[in-house]
Design an enzyme around this catalytic site. Structure first.
Site, PDB file in Angstrom:
ATOM      1  N   THR B  33       0.829  -1.250  -0.167  1.00  0.00           N
ATOM      2  CA  THR B  33      -0.094   0.009   0.047  1.00  0.00           C
ATOM      3  C   THR B  33       0.867   1.190  -0.052  1.00  0.00           C
ATOM      4  O   THR B  33       2.138   0.952   0.270  1.00  0.00           O
ATOM      5  CB  THR B  33      -0.871   0.118   1.271  1.00  0.00           C
ATOM      6  OG1 THR B  33      -1.282  -1.284   1.520  1.00  0.00           O
ATOM      7  CG2 THR B  33      -1.854   1.093   1.189  1.00  0.00           C
ATOM      8  N   ASP B  49      -3.720   4.723  -2.062  1.00  0.00           N
ATOM      9  CA  ASP B  49      -3.779   4.137  -3.612  1.00  0.00           C
ATOM     10  C   ASP B  49      -4.975   3.131  -3.104  1.00  0.00           C
ATOM     11  O   ASP B  49      -5.907   3.011  -2.211  1.00  0.00           O
ATOM     12  CB  ASP B  49      -2.670   3.419  -3.733  1.00  0.00           C
ATOM     13  CG  ASP B  49      -2.288   2.332  -3.069  1.00  0.00           C
ATOM     14  OD1 ASP B  49      -2.093   1.152  -3.420  1.00  0.00           O
ATOM     15  OD2 ASP B  49      -2.262   2.181  -1.899  1.00  0.00           O
ATOM     16  N   ARG B  51      -5.006  -0.489  -4.351  1.00  0.00           N
ATOM     17  CA  ARG B  51      -4.838  -1.881  -4.656  1.00  0.00           C
ATOM     18  C   ARG B  51      -4.834  -2.619  -3.591  1.00  0.00           C
ATOM     19  O   ARG B  51      -4.169  -2.593  -2.434  1.00  0.00           O
ATOM     20  CB  ARG B  51      -3.494  -1.810  -5.618  1.00  0.00           C
ATOM     21  CG  ARG B  51      -3.217  -3.344  -5.852  1.00  0.00           C
ATOM     22  CD  ARG B  51      -1.863  -3.279  -6.971  1.00  0.00           C
ATOM     23  NE  ARG B  51      -2.127  -2.677  -8.132  1.00  0.00           N
ATOM     24  CZ  ARG B  51      -1.189  -2.877  -8.962  1.00  0.00           C
ATOM     25  NH1 ARG B  51       0.114  -3.331  -8.717  1.00  0.00           N
ATOM     26  NH2 ARG B  51      -1.493  -2.505 -10.246  1.00  0.00           N
ATOM     27  N   LYS B  65      -9.376   2.474   1.224  1.00  0.00           N
ATOM     28  CA  LYS B  65      -8.283   2.122   2.153  1.00  0.00           C
ATOM     29  C   LYS B  65      -8.359   3.311   3.256  1.00  0.00           C
ATOM     30  O   LYS B  65      -7.939   3.553   4.344  1.00  0.00           O
ATOM     31  CB  LYS B  65      -7.055   2.328   1.837  1.00  0.00           C
ATOM     32  CG  LYS B  65      -6.753   1.136   0.865  1.00  0.00           C
ATOM     33  CD  LYS B  65      -5.257   0.836   0.565  1.00  0.00           C
ATOM     34  CE  LYS B  65      -5.228   0.060  -0.477  1.00  0.00           C
ATOM     35  NZ  LYS B  65      -3.721  -0.499  -0.876  1.00  0.00           N
ATOM     36  N   GLY B  79      -1.651  -2.750   5.545  1.00  0.00           N
ATOM     37  CA  GLY B  79      -1.274  -4.073   6.322  1.00  0.00           C
ATOM     38  C   GLY B  79      -2.343  -5.222   5.911  1.00  0.00           C
ATOM     39  O   GLY B  79      -3.086  -4.961   4.773  1.00  0.00           O
ATOM     40  N   SER B 161       4.049  -0.233   1.817  1.00  0.00           N
ATOM     41  CA  SER B 161       5.421  -0.624   1.092  1.00  0.00           C
ATOM     42  C   SER B 161       5.723   0.708   0.202  1.00  0.00           C
ATOM     43  O   SER B 161       7.100   0.650  -0.266  1.00  0.00           O
ATOM     44  CB  SER B 161       5.120  -1.753   0.263  1.00  0.00           C
ATOM     45  OG  SER B 161       4.044  -1.519  -0.642  1.00  0.00           O
ATOM     46  N   ASP B 198       6.116   1.355  -6.980  1.00  0.00           N
ATOM     47  CA  ASP B 198       5.989   0.287  -5.934  1.00  0.00           C
ATOM     48  C   ASP B 198       5.093  -0.642  -6.614  1.00  0.00           C
ATOM     49  O   ASP B 198       4.067  -0.261  -6.956  1.00  0.00           O
ATOM     50  CB  ASP B 198       5.611   0.681  -4.674  1.00  0.00           C
ATOM     51  CG  ASP B 198       5.426  -0.401  -3.643  1.00  0.00           C
ATOM     52  OD1 ASP B 198       4.162  -0.367  -3.078  1.00  0.00           O
ATOM     53  OD2 ASP B 198       6.299  -1.095  -3.515  1.00  0.00           O
ATOM     54  N   SER B 201       1.562  -1.150  -4.633  1.00  0.00           N
ATOM     55  CA  SER B 201       0.594  -0.101  -5.054  1.00  0.00           C
ATOM     56  C   SER B 201       0.281   0.001  -6.198  1.00  0.00           C
ATOM     57  O   SER B 201       0.830  -0.185  -7.151  1.00  0.00           O
ATOM     58  CB  SER B 201       1.078   1.256  -4.193  1.00  0.00           C
ATOM     59  OG  SER B 201       2.018   0.804  -3.203  1.00  0.00           O
TER      60      SER B 201
END
Lengths: 137, 273
Positions: B33, B49, B51, B65, B79, B161, B198, B201
């Site tokens: 994330t 984001d 995903r 999120k 997480g 991340s 990343d 994400s």
């Protein structure tokens, strides 16, 4: 931040128990009772009791030893079951006294015992087990 | 008496598996994330984001999120999705009960303490890394909460991340006298940086702007990264003869046959007798 649940070192021998009703609960297996428990489980078992004891100690030192005595008496009164045996009591006054009536824990939301997949043994059998009356002597 | 809550029945089995059977413990998965929070002059901007990954597969390309804890207190979570959703849901419940019983509007600091104490009780086993932001009567606040229960109060925060990519953008662009539009564009750029750099994400950008007694949620404010440019037009239409026929076998339709059970006839004869 309360660290009371972290005092998990065993200071006494573990109390091992088994029921004589082998058909219902299986043969005695002492190993599972002496094996180490999940750290979070240990914390959950010790936390509430330790926290209350610490609070009573603190109140005793601040207000005098009679005050926690009075509080303990009140808690004992609220802790009495008001229904006939085998029927569950709500203990609402106890929850209000302890302040847990406005608290929501995972225990209230997840894994409700009323919705468990395992069939619970009948109430009379549960009562016998509770009173230790199911010895085969 | 049986109690609800978490079930620890399998712990002893796991210990035995690890010790005796050399079972390889699955590694802790990184949080896939990018979540960001920034304080500006009048309030707080949260961004995330969209995903949700399950290993190498994108489980949900457009999930939410940013969770509501109170009307003007919102929380972005990284997480395990179940942990973040249920934790924020439970704390939102507790905060509502608390504000009703005290008769006061909820404070961000109260939500922070509730979350912190809850996560610490579970020693990091509930993997929820949160960015908590909101505006209460004391002003705008922004906090970060780690799964083990430690917290920080900062003017700009990134977690997940993609936090390194997002933090690079935040460090470059942040200044303490930003206005609303600057803060929104900074958060937008930070999330985009996380999405582009990343793997964990991706998807669209969600923004949440919280000011005194006002909250605006911009769901999917930027969808340029989730639109697939090259898409075949469905359904697939193949010309007849495009696949080569290798073998041909024609089976005749069988006539219906009646199988008479001899034993049944014997029983009937005996009954008649």
């Amino acid at each position: 931040m309360d660290l009371s649940g972290l005092e998990t070192e065993q200071k006494t021998l573990p109390i091992i128990s088994y029921s004589s009703d082998f058909l219902e609960n299986g043969l005695p297996n002492f190993k599972t009772q002496t094996l180490p428990k999940h750290p979070v489980e240990k914390m959950q078992i010790n936390k509430q009791k330790n926290e209350r004891e610490k609070q009573y100690n603190m109140l005793g030192k601040v207000f005098g030893s009679q005050y926690p005595l009075m509080l303990r008496l009140e808690e004992e009164i609220y802790n009495q079951p008001l229904r006939l045996p085998c029927l569950p009591s709500s203990y609402l006054s106890l929850e209000v006294f302890r302040g847990t009536d406005i608290e929501v824990e995972p225990e209230d939301l997840y894994n409700d015992p009323n919705n468990s997949l395992l069939i619970q043994p009948p109430v009379h059998q549960q009562m016998e087990q509770y009173l230790g009356m199911n010895d085969l002597k | 008496m049986q109690k609800g809550g978490f079930n620890f029945d399998l712990y002893q089995r796991n210990v035995e598996l690890i010790e005796k059977n050399n079972y390889k413990v699955p590694k802790t998965t990184k949080t896939g994330t990018t979540i960001v929070g920034v304080v500006f002059s009048d309030g707080v901007v949260l961004g995330a984001d969209t995903r949700a990954t399950s290993g190498p597969i994108v489980a949900d390309p457009n999930c939410e999120k940013i969770h509501r804890i109170s009307d003007y207190i919102w929380c972005a979570g990284a997480g395990t999705a179940a942990d973040t959703e249920n934790t924020t849901g439970m704390i939102s419940l507790q905060l509502e009960l608390l504000s009703l019983s005290t008769g006061r509007s909820p404070r961000v600091r109260t939500a922070l303490t509730l979350l912190k104490n809850f996560l610490f009780r579970y020693h990091g086993y509930i993997s929820a890394a949160l960015v908590l932001g909101g505006v209460d009567f004391t002003g705008p606040h922004l906090h970060m909460i780690h799964p083990h229960g430690s917290t920080s109060t900062l003017p700009y925060i990134s977690m997940g991340s993609g936090s390194l990519a997002a933090m690079a953008v935040l460090e470059t662009g942040y200044n303490s006298k930003m206005g609303e539009e600057d803060a929104k564009s900074l958060v937008h750029q930070a999330i985009l940086s996380g999405i582009l750099n990343d793997l964990g994400s991706g998807g669209n950008v969600d923004l949440c702007v919280i000011k005194h007694k006002s909250m605006e949620f911009f769901r999917n404010i930027d969808t340029t990264n989730s639109k697939r440019k090259f898409r075949k037009k469905l359904p697939y239409m193949f010309k007849s003869g495009s696949t080569k026929i290798l073998e041909k076998e024609i089976k005749e339709k069988m006539e219906k046959m009646e199988i008479v059970n001899e034993k049944e006839n014997e029983i009937e004869e005996l009954e008649e007798l």
